[in-house]
Motif scaffolding. Structure first.
Motif, PDB file in Angstrom:
ATOM      1  N   SER A   1       0.837  -1.190   0.000  1.00 48.75           N
ATOM      2  CA  SER A   1       0.000   0.000   0.000  1.00 48.75           C
ATOM      3  C   SER A   1       0.877   1.246   0.000  1.00 48.75           C
ATOM      4  N   ARG A   2       0.446   2.221  -0.758  1.00 55.33           N
ATOM      5  CA  ARG A   2       1.166   3.502  -0.768  1.00 55.33           C
ATOM      6  C   ARG A   2       0.610   4.460   0.270  1.00 55.33           C
ATOM      7  N   ARG A   3      -0.508   4.131   0.812  1.00 54.33           N
ATOM      8  CA  ARG A   3      -1.134   4.995   1.806  1.00 54.33           C
ATOM      9  C   ARG A   3      -0.450   4.842   3.155  1.00 54.33           C
ATOM     10  N   GLU A   4      -0.610   5.861   3.947  1.00 53.01           N
ATOM     11  CA  GLU A   4      -0.115   5.770   5.315  1.00 53.01           C
ATOM     12  C   GLU A   4      -1.192   5.093   6.157  1.00 53.01           C
TER      13      GLU A   4
END
Length: 85
Positions: A10-13
């Protein structure tokens, strides 16, 4: 209270509450308790303790004194109980 956690792919935090977050939050409240008690003392110094406002401020001071003394033991009891389960 909150920590960033990796999420593979995932690129999200991503975030989560830290373990023991609630006890940590209440431990941090000790500083707020101290500030509120000091505010009551300052108010008493201005108003005097022998008037309605001064008596209410004295009650406030006494309440925060009580919290200051009791919160650490309360948090310790919570931690002890919580680790049992």
């Amino acid at each position: 209270m909150v920590e960033r956690v990796p999420a593979p792919g995932s690129r999200r935090e991503h975030f989560r509450f830290r373990e023991g977050a609630w006890a940590i939050l209440m431990s941090d409240q000790n500083q707020l308790v101290k500030v509120m008690r000091e505010a009551a003392e300052q108010g008493i110094a201005v108003a005097g303790e022998d008037c309605p406002a001064g008596r209410r401020l004295a009650e406030m001071r006494d309440f925060y004194d009580y919290l200051w003394r009791e919160l650490p033991a309360l948090i310790d009891r919570w931690r002890a109980q919580h680790t049992i389960h």
